[in-house]
Design an enzyme around this catalytic site. Structure first.
Site, PDB file in Angstrom:
ATOM      1  N   HIS A 161     -30.558   7.760   2.335  1.00  0.00           N
ATOM      2  CA  HIS A 161     -30.136   6.512   1.703  1.00  0.00           C
ATOM      3  C   HIS A 161     -31.264   5.808   0.961  1.00  0.00           C
ATOM      4  CE1 HIS A 161     -25.994   6.002   3.242  1.00  0.00           C
ATOM      5  NE2 HIS A 161     -26.427   6.609   4.325  1.00  0.00           N
ATOM      6  N   LYS A 177     -27.482  -9.479  -1.394  1.00  0.00           N
ATOM      7  CA  LYS A 177     -27.950  -8.203  -0.885  1.00  0.00           C
ATOM      8  C   LYS A 177     -29.172  -8.465  -0.018  1.00  0.00           C
ATOM      9  CE  LYS A 177     -28.197  -6.857  -5.165  1.00  0.00           C
ATOM     10  NZ  LYS A 177     -27.397  -5.642  -5.098  1.00  0.00           N
ATOM     11  N   ARG A 178     -29.601  -7.474   0.725  1.00  0.00           N
ATOM     12  CA  ARG A 178     -30.800  -7.626   1.537  1.00  0.00           C
ATOM     13  C   ARG A 178     -31.971  -8.047   0.663  1.00  0.00           C
ATOM     14  NH1 ARG A 178     -34.295  -3.365   2.840  1.00  0.00           N
ATOM     15  NH2 ARG A 178     -32.752  -1.980   1.930  1.00  0.00           N
ATOM     16  N   LYS A 206     -35.231  -4.824  -4.972  1.00  0.00           N
ATOM     17  CA  LYS A 206     -33.958  -5.327  -5.477  1.00  0.00           C
ATOM     18  C   LYS A 206     -34.158  -6.438  -6.504  1.00  0.00           C
ATOM     19  CE  LYS A 206     -31.496  -3.997  -1.249  1.00  0.00           C
ATOM     20  NZ  LYS A 206     -30.534  -3.022  -1.797  1.00  0.00           N
ATOM     21  N   THR A 231     -23.436  -0.637  -2.781  1.00  0.00           N
ATOM     22  CA  THR A 231     -21.973  -0.708  -2.638  1.00  0.00           C
ATOM     23  C   THR A 231     -21.465  -2.083  -3.051  1.00  0.00           C
ATOM     24  OG1 THR A 231     -22.246  -1.243  -0.289  1.00  0.00           O
ATOM     25  CG2 THR A 231     -21.773   1.061  -0.846  1.00  0.00           C
ATOM     26  N   LYS A 281     -17.951  -3.310  -5.095  1.00  0.00           N
ATOM     27  CA  LYS A 281     -17.033  -4.355  -4.635  1.00  0.00           C
ATOM     28  C   LYS A 281     -16.823  -5.412  -5.717  1.00  0.00           C
ATOM     29  CE  LYS A 281     -18.889  -3.540  -0.058  1.00  0.00           C
ATOM     30  NZ  LYS A 281     -19.969  -3.925   0.867  1.00  0.00           N
TER      31      LYS A 281
END
Length: 832
Positions: free
Chosen positions: A376, A567-568, A573, A677, A681
């Site tokens: 991942h 998100k985390r 990111k 993901t 969504k």
């Protein structure tokens, strides 16, 4: 099959088959079951009951309707011995269970009518459910989606994990800074779990190994120093309206000798329960902070604890008596969800060789067919390694097994490539520097029948860069399975208004065949449909506003674009890039270079937790909150730019945020995000994406088209080229006036009451390190945001693009992902 009914608890059913236990599917029958649960399980009358009593009685009633199917499926699985999937995952971010189980069982309307007849509200009772604290981010949410799809597709499955007492943590903000609080999600009880202490497994640690003679055969055995009990708690995982109910089995740690009466009677009360305290730490929290040696050891204990219990559970309880272990590959595939459960490989070998007395070669042949590994990540630091010293001290026999696996593997490498010492060092499961360690991703790759990435780009980079030597050696092992999300939770439950519009437009059946959303595409040019679609989005914004007002005492301004980044919190990111965009707009207005009227009204919503030991991530959270405090209070902006950061973002809040979003921020540095993901969504719920060509963004853009996706930033080859040339972020700072103004404003103390030192580490990190090239992509990002503003001003055009995003992203159903796993990796046919 008997049909004699007497009711439950002596008023239940006497039967020879579980299906006879199922209550009748009518509102009256449901109300009767509910009152029985309230009286006999909770011990109260309806008039005396608390809100929690009523919620728990409702949950138990829904359980009763699912239980007969569950018991039947467990019995059939043992009888048929059909091949199934054991999904090993450290996280399961389930979200609330009530609505999902009502939906799966076709009980939503029945329950609502039954409760209404008793003067109760289903909407009111569902609000009392506490979300299980069993995950953190995308990894856990993916696992939850996958077990949902396995049940919906009728594939036998047991999900195995840990029953964390406090989960990850409950996030609060104190003066804008993250503070971690225990997430006591079990405090009022968990009505969805079934404790099975009689199925407890003993898990051992420490000690030593020794050789012994076994009828002329020299064998090894492990003599542990201490052990704990793993107590299982079962959760039902129902398929969508198909009668299938699979199992999620979570392990809780307790001491084998929890209480020493002799020591207690001597007056040393703490010592009397020390063993229980030590054992319980194993399943106390998800991802204990591992910056200390004790934290690292606890993480390894957690990982071994749950996989050892799971392997023994399957072999002890799921196989037919006398089952030929050589046929195990026909019976089971253990899917390793990232590197956390990889210690299962040497444990499986230990059980087969040391306990079941199979020869090494036979055991290894079985193992290599019974495991598959999902990677991942593309970040080297996220590929777990365990120091040999720690692993040998905690699991001495497993280290011996890993050494032998590595020795035989390197012999095969030498046979293929000769004495290429550099290649051998690079491929060895044992790393020699900087500390002698076991590389768990390498072990999983050597042992696994298949290795998959989770998006097309990620899988390619996995083959070409992260595990390139292994893909050369085992080209047949590597494949791709692009992630997906369950449409049951993230469309049908999260967005009932849009779901109703879809059903009215294309008919039933799309919830289990999401590619049918393609049938919406012609309606992107239908003015009436676009108007209804716009009203759905507006209603979802109002609904989110109500939630945030009640939950966090914040308002969502009418008429604003909702720009969402949830998100985390991790530097790759690039939440910092979003912050620089906000600060740039703010700086433009306060400096007079822009008028507030030039700004497209926009509310930016963040949601993120930072790992407790990740200092830079926590500083970025502090900066986001500080920027929000200043921006939200400045009258010069005329209420046209707002920043909202609700604490403790979770699945429950996600189900309100995602349907309301207009713009989805997917802005990681190209080549760093495995898949994502959240991006799926948002697109499925009608948000447009601004993003880099990274992870599953690539496939989203290819499906929805360039006209309906806001692409910016460097490609992965361009990122690599810039890195090879030598990236110097200060050059970008000097060359771009807007960037320089934004960073200088942060550095000036404008968001920290004049104290320049507060965010100096963030500024220095940007100017002198900027590992994820925020400054390099800033200009492109700002230009893309200008395109976003222009597009949003054309309401009809924006809504058309949003409809096309919904219509063209049915590919991202987790049902499709699971079918790909079945075809490419597991070969586990449905058993309905």
């Amino acid at each position: 099959m008997s049909s004699t009914r007497r009711g439950r608890y002596g008023r239940g059913v006497t039967t020879t088959h579980p299906l006879d236990l199922a209550p009748a599917h009518t509102p009256d029958a449901f109300a009767h079951e509910f009152l029985l649960n309230l009286n006999f399980d909770r011990g109260v009358t309806l008039a005396e009951s608390s809100a929690n009593d009523r919620y728990l009685a409702l949950a138990h009633t829904v359980r009763d309707y699912l239980m007969a199917r569950w018991l039947d499926d467990l019995a059939r699985q043992k009888q048929t011995q059909a091949k199934g999937v054991c999904y090993l995952s450290a996280e399961y971010l389930l979200g609330r269970q009530l609505d999902n189980n009502l939906l799966a069982g076709g009980l939503t309307d029945i329950a609502a009518q039954a409760l209404e007849g008793l003067g109760l509200s289903l909407d009111e009772l569902r609000g009392h459910e506490v979300e299980p604290g069993l995950g953190n981010g995308g990894l856990g949410r993916l696992a939850a989606c996958f077990i949902d799809s396995l049940a919906t597709l009728g594939v036998p499955n047991i999900g195995y994990g840990i029953r964390y007492e406090y989960g990850i943590f409950r996030q609060t903000f104190v003066e804008g800074q993250q503070v971690e609080q225990p997430d006591a999600w079990l405090a009022l009880g968990s009505p969805w779990e079934f404790a099975r202490p009689e199925d407890a497994q003993t898990v051992s640690f420490g000690g030593r190994t020794e050789k012994y003679d076994d009828g002329g055969v020299t064998r090894s055995r492990w003599i542990p120093a201490w052990n704990v009990q793993a107590v299982p708690y079962n959760y039902m995982v129902p398929g969508f309206e198909n009668g299938r109910v699979n199992t999620l089995r979570l392990w809780s740690a307790v001491a084998t000798n929890a209480f020493d009466l002799r020591i207690f009677n001597s007056g040393d009360y703490e010592e009397a329960v020390r063993a229980q305290t030590y054992a319980a730490n194993i399943s106390k929290v998800l991802y204990p902070e591992d910056s200390t040696p004790q934290g690292k050891e606890l993480r390894l204990q957690q990982q071994y604890f749950f996989v050892a219990a799971s392997i023994h559970d399957f072999l002890d309880n799921m196989l037919a008596e006398g089952y030929d272990l050589n046929r195990l590959p026909e019976r089971v595939i253990f899917q390793l969800n990232d590197t956390h459960p990889v210690i299962a490989v040497p444990e499986f070998m230990r059980v087969l060789v040391d306990e079941k007395k199979l020869e090494w070669d036979a055991a290894w042949a079985i193992t290599r067919q019974c495991f598959a590994y999902t990677c991942h990540t593309l970040l080297p630091e996220a590929l777990e390694v365990w120091p040999v010293e720690l692993l040998g001290r905690l699991l001495p026999r497993h280290l011996e097994i890993i050494y032998r696996i590595n020795e035989e593997f390197l012999d095969a490498v030498r046979e293929r490539y000769g004495d290429d010492e550099l290649r051998i060092r690079n491929m060895s499961i044992i790393a020699e520097h900087p500390v002698r360690s076991v590389r768990m991703a390498y072990l999983a790759t050597v042992a696994g029948a298949r290795v998959n990435g989770v998006a097309e780009l990620h899988s390619q980079l996995l083959r070409d860069k992260v595990l390139s030597d292994f893909s050369d050696f085992y080209p047949e092992k590597f494949t791709n399975v692009t992630n997906g999300v369950t449409p049951r939770r993230f469309l049908r439950l999260a967005n009932p208004s849009l779901s109703s519009l879809i059903t009215e437009t294309i008919g039933e059946g799309w919830v289990t065949d999401l590619e049918r959303l393609r049938e919406l595409e012609p309606f992107a040019d239908d003015a009436s449909f676009l108007a209804r679609f716009a009203e759905v989005k507006a209603a979802n914004k109002r609904r989110l506003g109500e939630v945030l007002r009640e939950r966090d005492s914040v308002d969502v301004s009418d008429g604003h674009m909702l720009d969402v980044m949830v998100k985390r919190l991790h530097e790759y990111k690039r939440q910092m890039l979003k912050v620089l965009h906000i600060v740039s707009q703010y700086e433009g207005v306060v400096s007079g270079r822009l008028s507030a009227s030039d700004l497209q009204p926009r509310t930016v919503i963040f949601g993120a937790k930072a790992a407790p030991g990740y200092a830079m991530a926590k500083r970025i959270i502090h900066l986001i909150n500080a920027v929000g405090s200043v921006v939200n209070a400045d009258p010069r902006l005329d209420d046209r730019l707002k920043v909202i950061f609700p604490p403790n973002y979770n699945v429950t809040l996600a189900e309100r945020v995602i349907p309301a979003a207009d713009l989805s921020e997917q802005i990681s540095l190209a080549g760093k995000e495995a898949s994502g993901t959240g991006n799926m969504k948002f697109a499925l719920n009608g948000a447009l994406t601004i993003g880099t060509d990274d992870g599953a963004n690539v496939e989203i853009r290819e499906l929805v088209g360039d006209d309906d996706f806001f692409l910016f930033g460097m490609s992965e080859p361009e990122v690599s080229a810039l890195s090879d040339r030598g990236y110097r972020p200060s050059e970008f700072y000097q060359a771009d006036e807007g960037l320089r103004r934004a960073i200088d404003l942060i550095a000036s103390g404008a968001f920290s009451r004049g104290d320049r030192s507060v965010f100096e580490p963030v500024v220095s990190n940007l100017l002198y390190e900027d590992r994820f090239m925020v400054l390099a992509d800033y200009a492109s990002y700002m230009t893309a945001q200008e395109r976003v503003d222009a597009a949003y001003r054309d309401a009809d055009g924006w809504n058309r693009s949003a409809v096309l995003n919904v219509a063209r992203t049915g590919f991202f159903s987790s049902d499709r992902s699971i079918r790909d796993y079945i075809d490419r990796i597991w070969h586990t046919p449905p058993v309905i």
